[in-house]
Design a protein around this motif. Structure first.
Motif, short mmCIF file in Angstrom:
data_model
loop_
_atom_site.label_atom_id
_atom_site.label_comp_id
_atom_site.label_asym_id
_atom_site.label_seq_id
_atom_site.Cartn_x
_atom_site.Cartn_y
_atom_site.Cartn_z
N LEU A 1 0.84 -1.21 0.00
CA LEU A 1 0.00 0.00 0.00
C LEU A 1 0.87 1.26 0.00
CD1 LEU A 1 -2.83 -1.06 2.50
CD2 LEU A 1 -2.91 -1.00 -0.01
N THR A 2 1.60 1.46 -1.06
CA THR A 2 2.49 2.61 -1.18
C THR A 2 1.68 3.86 -1.51
OG1 THR A 2 2.81 2.12 -3.52
CG2 THR A 2 4.37 1.12 -1.96
N LYS A 3 2.38 4.94 -1.77
CA LYS A 3 1.74 6.22 -2.09
C LYS A 3 0.84 6.10 -3.32
CE LYS A 3 2.87 11.12 -2.76
NZ LYS A 3 1.95 11.60 -1.72
N ALA B 1 4.17 0.38 8.56
CA ALA B 1 4.78 -0.05 7.29
C ALA B 1 4.84 1.09 6.27
CB ALA B 1 4.00 -1.23 6.71
N GLN B 2 3.85 2.00 6.29
CA GLN B 2 3.76 3.07 5.29
C GLN B 2 3.46 4.40 5.99
OE1 GLN B 2 4.47 2.46 2.21
NE2 GLN B 2 4.24 0.26 2.00
N THR B 3 4.51 5.05 6.47
CA THR B 3 4.28 6.31 7.20
C THR B 3 3.74 7.41 6.30
OG1 THR B 3 6.62 6.85 6.87
CG2 THR B 3 6.01 5.86 8.98
N PRO C 1 -3.23 11.16 6.71
CA PRO C 1 -4.64 10.78 6.47
C PRO C 1 -5.26 9.99 7.62
CG PRO C 1 -3.33 10.40 4.49
CD PRO C 1 -2.37 10.74 5.58
N CYS C 2 -4.45 9.11 8.23
CA CYS C 2 -4.97 8.33 9.37
C CYS C 2 -5.31 9.25 10.54
CB CYS C 2 -3.94 7.29 9.81
SG CYS C 2 -3.77 5.91 8.67
N LEU C 3 -4.42 10.21 10.81
CA LEU C 3 -4.66 11.14 11.91
C LEU C 3 -5.88 12.02 11.63
CD1 LEU C 3 -0.98 12.21 12.75
CD2 LEU C 3 -2.44 10.61 14.02
#
Length: 616
Positions: free
Chosen positions: A68-70, A105-107, A112-114
């Protein structure tokens, strides 16, 4: 074809529908084959998606986060929009696990998560339309709102555990998502409450979060002047009275006084009539509760935690409160925390004193610090007389030194621009004496008078800088009456001369020219004037010194000088009133908007705008 139950219990068998595992779909998309990928997005976006389906997909995504990259931002965005909060416990736990796996794994997906988590800090929106205009605000009927907020904080803690740099990334998001002040009370209440909860498990953010909250509270505060609040309350009370008189008719005249009292008490709603004042009241209540909870552990004051919070609040005070002119309520967070321990109140006074006498500070900051010292000494019940005397000694000694330096020089004349901090200090001392003179004199009158005489007010009043001309008239007149009564200094000759020198200012307005006399050249205010917000004032009132309205007898007594031969043990009539009481009647506050031509509406418990007749 698999049955419904078989499909739910067999997540890897999605190959039947999509022609491969989730990993295969993602790899095909990278090669340009988008059919299965579009089907995947469609199913994840289905508003009727079932809990079991969400769990299955999340389980696969957790195993494939490395892919799940950019490039898959759009897919991740769909996953972050899944309605996970209002689902079963199994969905919630799986989703929390997915968030942890994703950000570790994908910072690149951290922000978006925050944003997704912070967006849940307010009640969910419902759609309300009027004439094709969306007027939606919040849905307060959410039964599981508290549980959902708890889950959001778990999610944020999970993310912070995997990504230590979370605090620096979340702060701009918290600022960006802060609701506008015209949003519903419930929306603002929930958001501020959740911000304060973050400080518990991300303590490095506490100072920034407190600054954010106080900044927004100040916007509410300065948007609701005391006069507007009073007018709104008066209008609401008049409206209620009219409704009641209509309902009751003419036959309730024989009800007894106790029944009347109960009716009045029960009709007094805690809701503020002014909508912005209502929002401010709710938010100040939350802030006070937070301060109490942080400082107390198992009901006992934790001095170390209290000191840490005090330092943060003083920092916020310096940055935001001190430079803000005429805020009415927000500054009371300092008043409240100082009430916990005398050492904190003394530290706050010392902090203000350093601001006041430091010539490197801007004059306006020094003057405001003087206003805070005077108002704090006058209004804080928890400050004992010994501390008041120590502060008066400090302030008056500085005033005398200032006079020594200025009274014979080229600047030895009355000018606010040149001597603003001096006049502010004089007003602080006069104001403190008006409130505290009874306590300073009680017990041992001769000793108290000797102390007040040692302050040498006569020199201050008679100096070339003429502080009586600059300070607010109501303070000057009460100070003059008290000092005359105890034969400390006779101010009236100077007051009369100053009054003759007042030059009316002609101003132009929409209604034509009008004459105005400037009675507050310092543009000063008393920051701890009576607190008007109905709910949150319950927290402040136990520690607050109200002004007791002067009776006709007190006013008459103020005109009578005390005899020099008065015995130490002899009670003085004026001292029999003791100190001002909480249940004192209303008076008129010497506020910054006071003028000789128009007295302000009286807030509860402020000094009377008292003009004692000058003796001739």
């Amino acid at each position: 074809m698999l049955g419904g139950d078989d499909f739910i219990s067999s997540p890897p068998r999605k190959t039947v529908r999509f022609g491969g595992t989730l990993t295969d779909i993602l790899l095909k998309y990278e090669k340009g084959e988008t059919t299965d990928f579009e089907l995947l997005k469609h199913q994840l976006s289905d508003p009727d998606i079932k809990d079991a389906q969400i769990i299955n997909w999340l389980h696969e995504f957790r195993a494939s986060v490395a892919y799940l990259t950019k490039d898959f931002e759009q897919l991740v965005s769909i996953l972050l929009k899944l309605p996970w909060l209002r689902r079963s416990r199994d969905v919630v736990e799986e989703y929390l696990g997915f968030l942890g796996n994703l950000v570790s794994a994908q910072t690149v997906h951290l922000r978006p998560c925050l944003r997704m988590i912070v967006s849940q800090f307010v009640p969910p929106r419902i759609t309300i339309r009027e004439d094709d205009v969306d007027i939606s605000d919040s849905d307060d009927d959410e039964e599981n709102l508290s549980e959902n907020f708890n889950t959001c904080h778990r999610a944020l803690q999970t993310v912070a555990r995997y990504v230590p740099s979370t605090p620096q990334f979340i702060m701009p998001i918290l600022v960006e998502n802060f609701p506008f002040i015209n949003k519903s009370e419930r929306t603002l209440e929930c958001y501020v409450h959740n911000l304060l909860r973050i400080t518990v498990y991300l303590p490095t953010l506490r100072l920034e979060i407190l600054e954010l909250i106080v900044e927004r509270l100040l916007k509410l505060d300065v948007s609701t002047p005391q006069q507007d609040i009073e007018d709104a309350e008066e209008t609401a009370n008049n409206s209620d009275s009219e409704e009641k008189s209509t309902e009751e008719g003419l036959f309730d005249m024989e009800e007894d006084e106790e029944t009347k009292g109960n009716k009045v008490a029960s009709s007094g709603s805690e809701r503020m009539a002014h909508p912005l004042a209502e929002r401010l009241d709710i938010l100040m209540t939350i802030l006070f509760s937070y301060i109490k909870d942080v400082c107390h552990v198992d009901g006992k004051l934790d001095i170390n935690k209290t000191k840490d919070l005090y330092r943060d609040l003083v920092s916020v005070f310096d940055k935001l409160i001190l430079p803000t002119h005429a805020s009415c309520h927000v500054q009371y967070f300092m008043f409240y925390i100082c009430s916990f321990k005398l050492g904190l109140a003394e530290a706050f006074l010392d902090h203000l004193w350093k601001k006041l006498h430091d010539p490197n500070n801007p004059s306006v900051i020094r003057q405001t610090a003087g206003s805070y010292i005077g108002s704090f000494l006058a209004r804080a019940k928890f400050i004992p007389v010994v501390t008041v005397k120590a502060c008066l000694d400090l302030l008056v000694n500085w005033m005398h030194k200032y006079i020594d330096n200025q009274d014979t020089g080229t600047n030895a004349y009355c000018d606010v621009a040149l001597h603003g901090p001096f006049y502010s200090t004089c007003q602080a001392v006069f104001y403190t004496l008006v409130f505290r003179h009874k306590q300073l004199l009680e017990g041992n009158l001769r000793k108290g008078l000797s102390y007040l005489q040692s302050l040498n007010f006569e020199r201050v009043v008679m100096c070339q800088l003429n502080p009586l001309k600059i300070c607010i008239p109501s303070v000057v007149n009460l100070f003059a009456a008290i000092t005359r009564k105890y034969q400390l200094v006779f101010c009236y000759t100077i007051i009369e001369r100053n009054n003759r020198q007042f030059i009316p200012v002609v101003r132009s307005g929409t209604g034509g020219d009008f004459v105005q006399t400037c009675t507050n050249p310092l543009d000063s205010f008393f920051p701890f004037d009576p607190y008007m917000l109905k709910r949150s004032k319950k927290t402040i009132e136990p520690f607050y010194q109200f002004w007791e309205e002067l009776s006709a007898e007190d006013l008459e007594n103020l005109k009578k000088p005390i005899k020099r031969g008065t015995s130490e043990d002899e009670d003085d009539d004026f001292l029999k009133g003791e100190t001002p009481q909480n249940d004192g009647m209303v008076g008129i506050a010497p506020n910054s908007y006071e003028s000789n031509t128009r007295s302000p509406v009286s807030p509860i418990g402020s000094p009377l705008d008292c003009y004692v007749q000058y003796p001739h």
